[in-house]
Design a protein around this motif. Structure first.
Motif, PDB file in Angstrom:
ATOM      1  N   ALA A  78       2.406 -12.504  -2.690  1.00 52.60           N
ATOM      2  CA  ALA A  78       3.576 -13.179  -1.541  1.00 52.60           C
ATOM      3  C   ALA A  78       2.299 -13.102  -0.170  1.00 52.60           C
ATOM      4  O   ALA A  78       3.632 -11.582   0.316  1.00 52.60           O
ATOM      5  CB  ALA A  78       4.673 -12.770  -2.270  1.00 52.60           C
ATOM      6  N   LEU A 134     -10.523   6.632  -3.012  1.00 53.95           N
ATOM      7  CA  LEU A 134      -9.862   8.173  -3.478  1.00 53.95           C
ATOM      8  C   LEU A 134     -11.439   8.834  -3.719  1.00 53.95           C
ATOM      9  O   LEU A 134     -12.025   9.009  -4.520  1.00 53.95           O
ATOM     10  CB  LEU A 134      -8.860   8.342  -4.786  1.00 53.95           C
ATOM     11  N   LEU A 170      -2.654   8.160   8.377  1.00 57.34           N
ATOM     12  CA  LEU A 170      -4.291   7.872   7.494  1.00 57.34           C
ATOM     13  C   LEU A 170      -4.204   8.534   5.921  1.00 57.34           C
ATOM     14  O   LEU A 170      -3.752   9.811   6.533  1.00 57.34           O
ATOM     15  CB  LEU A 170      -5.166   8.093   8.402  1.00 57.34           C
ATOM     16  N   ILE A 203      -3.578   9.373   1.736  1.00 56.65           N
ATOM     17  CA  ILE A 203      -2.690   8.837   0.953  1.00 56.65           C
ATOM     18  C   ILE A 203      -1.557   9.433   1.934  1.00 56.65           C
ATOM     19  O   ILE A 203      -0.365   8.956   1.857  1.00 56.65           O
ATOM     20  CB  ILE A 203      -2.781   9.540  -0.393  1.00 56.65           C
ATOM     21  N   ALA A 263       0.441  -4.669   7.596  1.00 53.85           N
ATOM     22  CA  ALA A 263      -0.898  -5.307   7.993  1.00 53.85           C
ATOM     23  C   ALA A 263      -1.809  -4.529   8.686  1.00 53.85           C
ATOM     24  O   ALA A 263      -3.274  -4.800   9.028  1.00 53.85           O
ATOM     25  CB  ALA A 263      -0.411  -6.751   7.896  1.00 53.85           C
ATOM     26  N   THR A 311      -1.739   2.527   8.400  1.00 48.03           N
ATOM     27  CA  THR A 311      -2.520   2.452   9.567  1.00 48.03           C
ATOM     28  C   THR A 311      -2.742   2.911  10.804  1.00 48.03           C
ATOM     29  O   THR A 311      -2.464   3.281  11.274  1.00 48.03           O
ATOM     30  CB  THR A 311      -4.060   1.360   8.591  1.00 48.03           C
ATOM     31  N   GLY A 340       1.087  -1.280   0.110  1.00 47.24           N
ATOM     32  CA  GLY A 340      -0.553   0.279   0.266  1.00 47.24           C
ATOM     33  C   GLY A 340       1.049   1.282   0.196  1.00 47.24           C
ATOM     34  O   GLY A 340       2.290   0.865  -0.546  1.00 47.24           O
ATOM     35  N   GLY A 395      -0.936  -1.167  -3.861  1.00 52.67           N
ATOM     36  CA  GLY A 395      -2.183  -0.007  -3.280  1.00 52.67           C
ATOM     37  C   GLY A 395      -2.998  -0.016  -2.525  1.00 52.67           C
ATOM     38  O   GLY A 395      -3.417   0.929  -1.427  1.00 52.67           O
TER      39      GLY A 395
END
Ligand SMILES: Cc1cc2nc3c(=O)[nH]c(=O)nc-3n(C[C@H](O)[C@H](O)[C@H](O)COP(=O)(O)OP(=O)(O)OC[C@H]3O[C@@H](n4cnc5c(N)ncnc54)[C@H](O)[C@@H]3O)c2cc1C
Length: 467
Positions: free
Chosen positions: A226, A55, A445, A447, A258, A440, A11, A38
């Protein structure tokens, strides 16, 4: 196979961290469970149209030449120029409650003048509060008991104004119901009301393409499909990851985007029957349902000019996991068309986002029932939004929706929580001395925030404080 650092998740935070590490010549590998990059903010093409996954607007936008704020810092640290991201500013946003609206934009003076007009007795308190927010050095952290409401109640008296100001801030970043810790409020308040919104003409794909290209140019390795199944540890240190297909990759250090509980579960013994319930009390609950309507005309032609419109049909906004499948009384309407581009977008799109009850969406018995519920709730959301915008429904030419189930499927975030766990790990450390969190659940948080988090965690823990 052995790496200096393995990053879990491609991400925005993982990609930014990867670039930073690769810049310094580290042997780094990004592992992503999905077929694309992403995470929560990816993109896709559906029936001939391009869509962003999530978005609404890039928050924390600073115009060209700004020296302070996270965006200039990200550009410097990742060695991009102002033009690389191709940002265009918003046209203007609005908060709409029964009988009263407040407009805001990228000039903080607009919100102040709106408050002076609609809540004249409060404008001085608002100015003082904004000054207080401004004076806090970047990264200031407050005790967890101090929250946004503590601060707002100290400076303002009108409960309606407090609700209205809180609404965009909570909706764009709070993992806790009704409130958000003060440390995070300061970041969110600046990102929404002081800095403002922008969007690249091409959407998030422009940002992601730049990041992945730069990462690869610097020698970083990216493995898609993966997924990490387990983090192996010895003597308080992470030593390797085991992938879904059983491959074992050794690492000197690991940075995980994660999520905090998700990462803790990866560290637990795989044969432990309690692994999937570990730290269940720390998993967040808040998540969203979103409808993406493709229209045959630009939204502005239908009388919807706002970049984002935060609407609430009641005097108090319920920012909480709703008892019903979707909370239709309040939400965000936004359009990628409503930015000040130098040419119009090809596709015309309106997005409506409301809070959703994750369990309801997870527990649908089969695909047919799930699709039927999506159609039903989509109709209710549109119907309720018509109190705040003109009827656009006859202009819909295509429709897509996503639910908490979609978010969980594509990001692995437990409960489909967009903003992760309520308790953030501001320093990014974990019980293992060389395993760190970014993104996160580190606390940053959006973008810009996610990229900032990846960079700062890489600098602090993996590059000996450089940058
Ligand atoms: C509906 C919606 C609307 C949004 N709107 C906006 C907005 O308008 N503006 C804005 O700035 N932000 C917005 N956001 C928030 C923003 O997208 C996120 O804050 C940001 O993208 C988070 O980035 P991240 O790197 O922390 O995490 P993520 O994007 O969640 O990345 C984590 C990655 O890790 C991968 N992963 C997880 N577990 C494993 C594993 N075990 N092995 C391998 N890979 C794994 C996931 O697949 C994922 O790709 C929105 C999000 C959503 C969902």
């Amino acid at each position: 196979m052995s790496y200096e650092t393995i990053i879990i998740g491609a991400g925005l935070s993982g990609l930014a961290a990867g670039i930073r590490l690769a810049h310094f010549g580290k042997r780094v590998c990004l592992l992503e469970r999905h077929t694309t990059i992403g995470g929560l903010n990816s993109f896709y093409r559906l029936r001939g149209r391009n869509h962003d996954v999530g978005l609404h607007a890039v928050t924390n936008y600073n115009p060209r030449g700004s020296k302070s704020g996270p965006l200039p810092r990200i550009l410097r640290q990742l060695r991009f120029s102002w033009d690389d991201f191709g940002f265009f500013p918003q046209c203007g946003s609005k908060i709409s409650f029964p009988g009263v609206t407040l407009r805001f934009g990228n000039d903080p003076g607009l919100l102040e003048s709106e408050i002076a007009t609609r809540f004249p007795g409060e404008v001085e308190g608002f100015r003082r509060m904004a000054r207080f927010v401004e004076e806090q050095p970047w990264g200031t952290s407050f005790p967890r008991e101090q929250t946004a409401r503590t601060l707002l109640n100290e400076y303002l008296r009108d409960p309606l104004l407090i609700e209205m100001l809180l609404y965009p801030v909570l909706f764009y970043g709070s993992a806790s119901p009704h409130d958000v810790e003060l440390t995070q409020f300061l970041i969110l308040f600046r990102s929404v009301y002081r800095d403002g919104f922008a969007r690249p003409y091409e959407g998030v794909r422009r940002i992601l393409s730049l990041l992945v290209k730069r990462y690869r140019q610097l020698g970083g390795e990216l493995r898609l499909r993966a997924g990490v199944r387990h983090i192996e540890s010895r003597d308080g240190k992470a030593v390797a990851v085991i992938l879904d297909d059983g491959t074992r990759l050794e690492a000197g250090s690991i940075l995980s985007s994660a999520g905090s509980v998700e990462t803790a579960r990866l560290c637990a013994d795989e044969s432990d029957p309690g692994r999937d319930r570990l730290a269940a009390d720390r998993v967040g609950e808040l998540t969203f349902f979103e409808s993406i309507a493709s229209l045959d005309v630009p939204p502005v032609d239908l009388g919807i000019p706002e970049t984002t419109l935060f609407y609430c049909s009641r005097p108090r906004f319920q920012y909480a996991n709703p008892a019903e499948p979707c909370h239709v009384d309040a939400g965000v309407i936004c359009s990628p068309n409503n930015f000040a581009y130098d040419q119009p977008l090809e596709d015309n799109t309106l997005r409506l986002t409301v809070m959703a009850n994750n369990r309801f969406w997870f527990e649908q018995p089969d695909e047919a029932a799930y699709q039927a519920q999506k159609r039903d709730w989509n109709g209710r959301i549109f119907g309720a939004a018509l109190q705040h915008i003109p009827d656009f429904r006859s202009h819909i030419v295509d429709l897509d929706t996503f639910s908490p189930r979609t978010i969980r499927k594509y990001t692995g975030h437990l409960n489909g929580c967009v903003y992760g766990a309520p308790e953030k790990s501001w320093d990014g450390t974990t019980p293992l001395s060389n395993l760190f969190l970014c993104g996160t659940d580190q606390g940053m948080l959006g973008i810009v925030g996610a990229m900032f988090s990846g960079i700062s965690m890489a600098n602090r823990h993996l590059l000996g404080g450089q940058g």
